[in-house]
Design an enzyme around this catalytic site. Sequence first.
Site, PDB file in Angstrom:
ATOM      1  N   GLU A 101      41.433  40.398  25.049  1.00  0.00           N
ATOM      2  CA  GLU A 101      41.469  40.878  26.436  1.00  0.00           C
ATOM      3  C   GLU A 101      42.151  39.847  27.343  1.00  0.00           C
ATOM      4  O   GLU A 101      42.182  38.651  27.033  1.00  0.00           O
ATOM      5  CB  GLU A 101      40.021  41.185  26.892  1.00  0.00           C
ATOM      6  CG  GLU A 101      39.834  41.621  28.321  1.00  0.00           C
ATOM      7  CD  GLU A 101      40.584  42.888  28.734  1.00  0.00           C
ATOM      8  OE1 GLU A 101      41.778  43.013  28.441  1.00  0.00           O
ATOM      9  OE2 GLU A 101      39.967  43.731  29.419  1.00  0.00           O
ATOM     10  N   ASP A 102      42.691  40.317  28.446  1.00  0.00           N
ATOM     11  CA  ASP A 102      43.358  39.403  29.379  1.00  0.00           C
ATOM     12  C   ASP A 102      42.360  38.662  30.267  1.00  0.00           C
ATOM     13  O   ASP A 102      42.427  37.460  30.423  1.00  0.00           O
ATOM     14  CB  ASP A 102      44.398  40.150  30.245  1.00  0.00           C
ATOM     15  CG  ASP A 102      43.825  41.372  30.970  1.00  0.00           C
ATOM     16  OD1 ASP A 102      42.642  41.718  30.756  1.00  0.00           O
ATOM     17  OD2 ASP A 102      44.574  41.993  31.750  1.00  0.00           O
ATOM     18  N   ASP A 105      36.222  40.274  34.319  1.00  0.00           N
ATOM     19  CA  ASP A 105      35.911  40.197  35.742  1.00  0.00           C
ATOM     20  C   ASP A 105      34.458  40.689  35.899  1.00  0.00           C
ATOM     21  O   ASP A 105      33.525  39.941  35.632  1.00  0.00           O
ATOM     22  CB  ASP A 105      36.943  41.076  36.460  1.00  0.00           C
ATOM     23  CG  ASP A 105      36.924  40.948  37.961  1.00  0.00           C
ATOM     24  OD1 ASP A 105      36.884  39.825  38.461  1.00  0.00           O
ATOM     25  OD2 ASP A 105      36.961  41.987  38.642  1.00  0.00           O
ATOM     26  N   PHE A 154      41.956  36.635  42.959  1.00  0.00           N
ATOM     27  CA  PHE A 154      42.801  37.575  42.215  1.00  0.00           C
ATOM     28  C   PHE A 154      44.037  36.848  41.687  1.00  0.00           C
ATOM     29  O   PHE A 154      44.716  36.148  42.435  1.00  0.00           O
ATOM     30  CB  PHE A 154      43.208  38.750  43.093  1.00  0.00           C
ATOM     31  CG  PHE A 154      43.694  39.922  42.288  1.00  0.00           C
ATOM     32  CD1 PHE A 154      42.792  40.804  41.716  1.00  0.00           C
ATOM     33  CD2 PHE A 154      45.041  40.114  42.066  1.00  0.00           C
ATOM     34  CE1 PHE A 154      43.233  41.872  40.940  1.00  0.00           C
ATOM     35  CE2 PHE A 154      45.501  41.183  41.291  1.00  0.00           C
ATOM     36  CZ  PHE A 154      44.587  42.065  40.736  1.00  0.00           C
TER      37      PHE A 154
HETATM   38  P1  IMP Z   1      36.361  44.297  34.616  1.00  0.00           P
HETATM   39  O1  IMP Z   1      36.094  45.614  33.986  1.00  0.00           O
HETATM   40  O2  IMP Z   1      35.863  44.243  36.046  1.00  0.00           O
HETATM   41  O3  IMP Z   1      35.877  43.114  33.812  1.00  0.00           O
HETATM   42  O4  IMP Z   1      37.902  44.183  34.833  1.00  0.00           O
HETATM   43  C1  IMP Z   1      38.742  43.934  33.823  1.00  0.00           C
HETATM   44  C2  IMP Z   1      40.148  44.415  34.122  1.00  0.00           C
HETATM   45  O5  IMP Z   1      40.461  44.394  35.523  1.00  0.00           O
HETATM   46  C3  IMP Z   1      41.078  43.444  33.468  1.00  0.00           C
HETATM   47  O6  IMP Z   1      41.346  43.832  32.152  1.00  0.00           O
HETATM   48  C4  IMP Z   1      42.281  43.495  34.374  1.00  0.00           C
HETATM   49  O7  IMP Z   1      43.141  44.540  33.968  1.00  0.00           O
HETATM   50  C5  IMP Z   1      41.718  43.801  35.744  1.00  0.00           C
HETATM   51  N1  IMP Z   1      41.537  42.561  36.538  1.00  0.00           N
HETATM   52  C6  IMP Z   1      40.378  41.912  36.828  1.00  0.00           C
HETATM   53  N2  IMP Z   1      40.593  40.816  37.563  1.00  0.00           N
HETATM   54  C7  IMP Z   1      41.942  40.743  37.731  1.00  0.00           C
HETATM   55  C8  IMP Z   1      42.808  39.785  38.385  1.00  0.00           C
HETATM   56  O8  IMP Z   1      42.405  38.767  38.978  1.00  0.00           O
HETATM   57  N3  IMP Z   1      44.143  40.061  38.318  1.00  0.00           N
HETATM   58  C9  IMP Z   1      44.658  41.150  37.683  1.00  0.00           C
HETATM   59  N4  IMP Z   1      43.883  42.046  37.046  1.00  0.00           N
HETATM   60  C10 IMP Z   1      42.538  41.850  37.072  1.00  0.00           C
HETATM   61 MG    MG Z   2      42.997  44.569  31.114  1.00  0.00          MG
END
Ligand code: IMP
Ligand code: MG
Length: 177
Positions: A101-102, A105, A154
């Site tokens: 995963e990238d 969050d 972000f």
């Molecule tokens: P989560 O489900 O809230 O953990 O979000 C995960 C997804 O939101 C990641 O796989 C990213 O695609 C996107 N995301 C979360 N934070 C960032 C950020 O700081 N920059 C760009 N994309 C983000």
């Molecule tokens: Mg992602």
Amino acid sequence: MDSINSRIGRTLISAEEISDAVKKAGAEISAEYDGKPLLLVSILKGAFVFLSDLCREITIPCEIEFITASSYYSGTSSSGEVKITSGLTRDISGHHVIIVEDIIDSGRTLSAVAEIIRKMSPLSLKIVTLLDKPERREVDLKADCSLFTIPDHFVIGYGLDLDEHYRNLPYIAEYKE
Ligand code: IMP
Ligand code: MG
């Protein structure tokens, strides 16, 4: 074009720092999974750059699959809703799976994806993430390996986007609101 580029803030993690960390992660994975059937499952689109660099640092045989997950981002905030738009169609019960995963969050995307994969009964399941923003966590989820922990800001670049831009930046930068 200028206005898009003017939003690129300070560099948080340089291309060289990323490359060093990816090499180390690749070497660790190669040692840990040596002799085992390994499948990397990457979450599109954000993880495509990390996956492509990481898999080339893995020196043992490995297979690759993709899952598409969208968390309905509009601008820099998530709706909290996760949609898995394409799933794994093959049998993975004979493989050790690593989700690539990238960024984690809130943790919602990864817990939804991990649940789907767990139900498919892989031999084992681990999570590797390039970035982790622990301050933002809303669900109980920990990566087995996280290359960089970053503050609640972000970020863009190295696969990560804001409204589909900046994925091609070779480093991680802060987004300037
Ligand atoms: P989560 O489900 O809230 O953990 O979000 C995960 C997804 O939101 C990641 O796989 C990213 O695609 C996107 N995301 C979360 N934070 C960032 C950020 O700081 N920059 C760009 N994309 C983000
Ligand atoms: Mg992602």
